[in-house]
Each structure stands twice: as C-alpha cells, then as structure tokens.
Scaffold this motif. Structure first.
Motif, PDB file in Angstrom:
ATOM      1  N   ARG A 178     -10.580   8.368   2.597  1.00  0.00           N
ATOM      2  CA  ARG A 178     -10.473   7.191   3.462  1.00  0.00           C
ATOM      3  C   ARG A 178     -11.718   6.937   4.326  1.00  0.00           C
ATOM      4  N   LYS A 206     -12.750   3.484   4.623  1.00  0.00           N
ATOM      5  CA  LYS A 206     -11.914   2.657   5.507  1.00  0.00           C
ATOM      6  C   LYS A 206     -12.166   3.031   6.969  1.00  0.00           C
ATOM      7  N   THR A 217      10.840   2.318   6.356  1.00  0.00           N
ATOM      8  CA  THR A 217      10.229   2.364   5.016  1.00  0.00           C
ATOM      9  C   THR A 217       8.729   2.116   5.089  1.00  0.00           C
ATOM     10  N   ARG A 256       3.519   3.879   3.723  1.00  0.00           N
ATOM     11  CA  ARG A 256       2.114   3.521   3.929  1.00  0.00           C
ATOM     12  C   ARG A 256       1.161   4.693   3.669  1.00  0.00           C
ATOM     13  N   LEU A 292       0.800   5.080  -0.052  1.00  0.00           N
ATOM     14  CA  LEU A 292       0.018   3.998  -0.672  1.00  0.00           C
ATOM     15  C   LEU A 292      -1.469   4.190  -0.389  1.00  0.00           C
ATOM     16  N   LYS A 313      -2.077   6.413  -3.874  1.00  0.00           N
ATOM     17  CA  LYS A 313      -2.414   5.238  -4.700  1.00  0.00           C
ATOM     18  C   LYS A 313      -1.509   5.113  -5.935  1.00  0.00           C
ATOM     19  N   VAL A 365       3.179  -0.621  -6.343  1.00  0.00           N
ATOM     20  CA  VAL A 365       4.316   0.299  -6.233  1.00  0.00           C
ATOM     21  C   VAL A 365       5.543  -0.527  -5.869  1.00  0.00           C
ATOM     22  N   ALA A 411      12.784  -2.243  -1.870  1.00  0.00           N
ATOM     23  CA  ALA A 411      12.162  -1.526  -0.757  1.00  0.00           C
ATOM     24  C   ALA A 411      10.739  -1.904  -0.386  1.00  0.00           C
ATOM     25  N   VAL A 412       9.917  -2.395  -1.289  1.00  0.00           N
ATOM     26  CA  VAL A 412       8.484  -2.382  -0.973  1.00  0.00           C
ATOM     27  C   VAL A 412       7.844  -3.760  -0.801  1.00  0.00           C
ATOM     28  N   ASN A 413       7.966  -4.640  -1.801  1.00  0.00           N
ATOM     29  CA  ASN A 413       7.092  -5.834  -1.854  1.00  0.00           C
ATOM     30  C   ASN A 413       7.732  -7.073  -1.244  1.00  0.00           C
TER      31      ASN A 413
HETATM   32  C1  LIG Z   1       4.589  -1.557   1.888  1.00  0.00           C
HETATM   33  C2  LIG Z   1       4.010  -2.006   3.212  1.00  0.00           C
HETATM   34  C3  LIG Z   1       4.293  -0.947   4.251  1.00  0.00           C
HETATM   35  C4  LIG Z   1       2.492  -2.170   3.081  1.00  0.00           C
HETATM   36  O1  LIG Z   1       1.996  -3.064   3.987  1.00  0.00           O
HETATM   37  P1  LIG Z   1       1.086  -2.749   5.293  1.00  0.00           P
HETATM   38  O2  LIG Z   1       1.586  -1.604   6.027  1.00  0.00           O
HETATM   39  O3  LIG Z   1       0.909  -4.008   6.020  1.00  0.00           O
HETATM   40  O4  LIG Z   1      -0.195  -2.251   4.745  1.00  0.00           O
HETATM   41  P2  LIG Z   1      -1.355  -2.998   3.993  1.00  0.00           P
HETATM   42  O5  LIG Z   1      -0.907  -4.275   3.349  1.00  0.00           O
HETATM   43  O6  LIG Z   1      -2.503  -3.012   4.912  1.00  0.00           O
HETATM   44  O7  LIG Z   1      -1.570  -1.918   2.866  1.00  0.00           O
HETATM   45  C5  LIG Z   1      -1.930  -0.579   3.141  1.00  0.00           C
HETATM   46  C6  LIG Z   1      -2.440  -0.018   1.844  1.00  0.00           C
HETATM   47  O8  LIG Z   1      -1.360   0.027   0.919  1.00  0.00           O
HETATM   48  C7  LIG Z   1      -1.703  -0.717  -0.246  1.00  0.00           C
HETATM   49  N1  LIG Z   1      -0.476  -1.399  -0.695  1.00  0.00           N
HETATM   50  C8  LIG Z   1       0.310  -2.257   0.004  1.00  0.00           C
HETATM   51  N2  LIG Z   1       1.377  -2.595  -0.741  1.00  0.00           N
HETATM   52  C9  LIG Z   1       1.238  -1.954  -1.927  1.00  0.00           C
HETATM   53  C10 LIG Z   1       2.025  -1.888  -3.098  1.00  0.00           C
HETATM   54  N3  LIG Z   1       3.170  -2.557  -3.237  1.00  0.00           N
HETATM   55  N4  LIG Z   1       1.579  -1.114  -4.120  1.00  0.00           N
HETATM   56  C11 LIG Z   1       0.449  -0.417  -4.023  1.00  0.00           C
HETATM   57  N5  LIG Z   1      -0.341  -0.421  -2.923  1.00  0.00           N
HETATM   58  C12 LIG Z   1       0.063  -1.185  -1.897  1.00  0.00           C
HETATM   59  C13 LIG Z   1      -2.768  -1.708   0.192  1.00  0.00           C
HETATM   60  O9  LIG Z   1      -3.567  -2.068  -0.900  1.00  0.00           O
HETATM   61  C14 LIG Z   1      -3.529  -0.902   1.211  1.00  0.00           C
HETATM   62  O10 LIG Z   1      -4.416  -0.027   0.587  1.00  0.00           O
HETATM   63  P3  LIG Z   1      -5.829   0.290   1.311  1.00  0.00           P
HETATM   64  O11 LIG Z   1      -5.510   0.652   2.739  1.00  0.00           O
HETATM   65  O12 LIG Z   1      -6.385   1.420   0.521  1.00  0.00           O
HETATM   66  O13 LIG Z   1      -6.624  -0.974   1.212  1.00  0.00           O
HETATM   67  C15 LIG Z   1       4.652  -3.363   3.625  1.00  0.00           C
HETATM   68  O14 LIG Z   1       4.499  -4.271   2.571  1.00  0.00           O
HETATM   69  C16 LIG Z   1       6.082  -3.288   4.022  1.00  0.00           C
HETATM   70  O15 LIG Z   1       6.402  -2.976   5.145  1.00  0.00           O
HETATM   71  N6  LIG Z   1       7.023  -3.589   3.073  1.00  0.00           N
HETATM   72  C17 LIG Z   1       8.419  -3.712   3.361  1.00  0.00           C
HETATM   73  C18 LIG Z   1       9.075  -2.386   3.582  1.00  0.00           C
HETATM   74  C19 LIG Z   1      10.472  -2.572   4.085  1.00  0.00           C
HETATM   75  O16 LIG Z   1      10.673  -2.772   5.251  1.00  0.00           O
HETATM   76  N7  LIG Z   1      11.471  -2.518   3.173  1.00  0.00           N
HETATM   77  C20 LIG Z   1      12.838  -2.730   3.496  1.00  0.00           C
HETATM   78  C21 LIG Z   1      13.594  -1.483   3.808  1.00  0.00           C
HETATM   79  S1  LIG Z   1      13.646  -0.383   2.421  1.00  0.00           S
END
Ligand SMILES: CC(C)(COP(=O)(O)OP(=O)(O)OC[C@H]1O[C@@H](n2cnc3c(N)ncnc32)[C@H](O)[C@@H]1OP(=O)(O)O)[C@@H](O)C(=O)NCCC(=O)NCCS
Ligand SMILES: CC(=O)OP(=O)(O)O
Length: 333
Positions: free
Chosen positions: A86, A89, A128, A133, A136, A140, A148, A173-175
């Motif tokens: 990192r 970063k 989550t 985080r 990720l 990776k 993911v 959970a994620v996107n």
């Molecule tokens: C997943 C999550 C935490 C990532 O978002 P974030 O914290 O804002 O972080 P960022 O977007 O800055 O991403 C952080 C890193 O993760 C990576 N990343 C984010 N989403 C990713 C995914 N779906 N797959 C792979 N990598 C991902 C980014 O590329 C970044 O990498 P880098 O730091 O090397 O550039 C966010 O999308 C989230 O909170 N999702 C919802 C989770 C949730 O509440 N679910 C419901 C309950 S289960």
C-alpha cells in the motif's frame, strides 16, 4: 445430513488455519470452543491479554493460538508487507502499525497474505464495509475478476424448491452499484460457489420485477443485458432471465411466464438486481422461513476472507469458519 454438517466434515478432513480478529466479542470465544472441540479448523485469535481474559471467560479455547497485536514477534513482517502492498496509496510504516493496532482485521488479512493463516472470519461486531475493506485493499481480487461480491448459502427447511431447499443468493453484501457486466460476473461466481459447496449443478436465475420482457424499464433491460453478456462470456453457465422470483422457483408459474426456459421453475442460484433486493431478500427468507443463512461469504477474492451479520449467533460463526476452511481447501485446486 444437513448442509452445514457436511461442510464441517469436509473442513475436518483437511484442517486449515482460520484467524478470528474479534476478541472484543464473546461470540468469538463461544464459537472458538465449538470449532476446536469439533476439530473443524485450527484457530488464531487476535487480541490483547485483557481482551482475551475478559471475553473468553467460561469458554475453553485450549489449542487456539493467541496473537497479541501489540506484542507479536511477527509484527514487523506484517508491517513490511502492508507497506509493500500500500505504499503507492501513501501508507508509511507508522501508518501501517497504527492501522493494524486499531483494526485487527488488517492484522488478520496480513497474516493471510504472509501465509500464516489460510483464511479469516469477522463481522459479528463490525459492519460489512469495515470488515471487507481491509481484504479488498490487501488481498485483492482473483486474477481476471473485476469485483468481489457476497453470497449467502440459504438452507430453507421443508422446501422442495432449489436443490431441496438449498440456494445461493447474491449479491447480498458488497456492491451498492451494479451494471450488466457486474451482474453477469456475479452470476458466474455464484454458480461456481453453488457448485463448490453443494456438489450440484447450478441453475442461475437473474431476478427482476419482470419475466421475459413482461415489463419495460431501464432496470429490466439492465438484467436482460446481463443475461446476454453471461451467455456470451460464460457459455458453460446455465443462466436465464430476466425472471421474477415466482417464475424462477415455481414450475407451474414458470410454465406460464417462461415456458421454454432451462432455468425457470428449477433455479437454485438467485442473482438479485440490486444490493437492496439481495440484502433484504436473504433476511426475509432467514427470518420468516426460518432458513439457515450462512455468510456473507465473499466470492472473487484472492483468499478466503468472510463476513458475518452483526445479528449472528456463535453457531453461525462456526458455520462460516467451516465454509472458509473449505474455500481454503479449494483455493489450490
Ligand atoms: C465494499 C465497500 C466497503 C468498498 O467501498 P469503500 O470503503 O468506499 O472503499 P473504496 O471504494 O475506496 O474501495 C477501497 C478499495 O476496495 C476496492 N473495491 C471496492 N469495491 C470492490 C469490489 N466490489 N471488488 C473488488 N474491489 C473493490 C477499491 O478498488 C479500492 O481499492 P484500492 O484502495 O486499492 O484502490 C463499499 O462498497 C460498501 O460499503 N459496500 C456495502 C457494504 C454493506 O453495507 N453491505 C450491506 C450489509 S452486508
Ligand atoms: C450481511 C449483513 O446484512 O450484515 P449486517 O447485518 O452486519 O449489516
């Protein structure tokens, strides 16, 4: 045998080392006692002597390796790895040390990355976002994977639908933002997950509020386009849509709404069109149908690191640890 008992047997057959960073939560120790007693996995628990003493009271965790993040002979190795991964970063050694001490999930992911653990499970007392985080950022995606995503293995009691009541639901959970490309990839990963955990052939339904064009809307088109992409990119996949949930699951409704489909009426892998639908959908089935909901298990990550719902019981942690161990067994194959 119940699904999770089979997974536990598979985990026991080739024991893996799983790290649990939530020593601030008693459920970790209740689960650890069960995991160690049943021989499901070797465990590393991250925590200070005070956290361990306070929260493990009443539980026998003999056999677990305890790692104090403030006093660990391997710590410099993890700091160096953090910086290696990192520094671009802006992470310096001081920042790495502080982050690892403040948030043990970073510590756990670095243990995985350095080969000292095969997987990690957290999320009983962390959201989550905060749980995944670090994974990720540090672990990776697998090569060739864009995103993911997170699935639940649902085990619905007294149910003949799906694979005798077994389903994969994703993404739960994620996107927060998906498009057709992402949904197609989630379909492929979910099919792989279903097959790896159940041994049965997956039949993927791409869900919507429309079946085969019965409604016209941009959000319907997004799902229909995802099906086209999935057919082109993953020709071996059995996937269809867009389908409403009843058309996906119930043969009589499928005959009316999507009569020629190879998936409708038989789906066992459900891909939801949004994170809202997936997260609400799994909780509805868990709470109203009293289904087992194991996850969220992450798919597409380079190493097995998995989340929990904050509403989980110790037995859910045991289940997700067993699934993580099985993912670790499959990782080298
Ligand atoms: C997943 C999550 C935490 C990532 O978002 P974030 O914290 O804002 O972080 P960022 O977007 O800055 O991403 C952080 C890193 O993760 C990576 N990343 C984010 N989403 C990713 C995914 N779906 N797959 C792979 N990598 C991902 C980014 O590329 C970044 O990498 P880098 O730091 O090397 O550039 C966010 O999308 C989230 O909170 N999702 C919802 C989770 C949730 O509440 N679910 C419901 C309950 S289960
Ligand atoms: C998966 C999930 O919804 O997690 P939580 O309940 O912790 O938000």
């Amino acid at each position: 045998m119940a699904f999770i008992d089979e997974i536990k047997e598979r985990a026991k057959a080739d024991k893996k080392t799983i790290v649990l960073p939530e020593s601030m939560d008693k459920r970790t120790f209740e689960a650890a006692e069960k995991i160690l007693k049943e021989g499901i996995a070797n465990l590393i628990i991250i925590g200070t002597p005070e956290e361990i003493a306070e929260n493990s009271k009443g539980y026998d965790i003999t056999g677990a390796t305890i790692v104090d993040p403030f006093n660990d002979p391997n710590k410099q190795k993890y700091i160096d790895k953090f910086v290696e991964l990192r520094s671009k970063k802006g992470v310096t050694p001081e920042m790495a040390k502080e982050q690892m001490e403040k948030d043990y999930m970073y510590y756990a992911c670095l243990m995985c990355k350095c080969g000292d653990a095969d997987g990690a499970v957290s999320g009983a007392c962390h959201s989550t976002g905060n749980t995944i985080r670090p994974a990720l950022q540090l672990l990776k995606t697998k090569p060739g994977i864009g995103s993911v995503s997170g699935f639940f293995l649902m085990e619905v009691p007294d149910c003949e639908l799906g694979e005798n009541g077994l389903f994969v639901f994703a993404d739960c959970a994620v996107n927060p933002d998906v498009d057709s490309e992402k949904l197609a990839e989630i379909a492929m990963l979910s099919a792989e997950s279903f097959e790896a955990f159940t041994g049965a052939k997956s039949k993927v339904a791409m869900l919507s509020f429309s079946s085969y064009g019965s409604a016209k809307h941009d959000r319907v088109t997004m799902v229909a386009d995802a099906v086209k992409i999935a057919h082109e990119k993953y020709p071996e996949l059995t996937v269809d849509g867009e389908l409403q949930l009843d058309a996906a699951l119930v043969p009589e409704v499928a005959k009316l709404k999507a009569p020629d489909s190879k998936v409708a009426g038989q789906a066992n892998t459900l891909v939801f069109p949004s994170l809202e639908a997936g997260n609400i959908g799994y909780k509805l089935v868990q709470r109203l149908a009293k289904a087992g909901a194991y996850g969220p298990v992450l798919q597409g990550l380079s190493m097995p690191v998995n989340d929990l719902s904050r509403g989980c019981f110790a037995e859910d942690i045991v289940g997700v640890v067993a699934m993580t161990a099985v993912q670790a067994q499959n990782a080298g194959k």
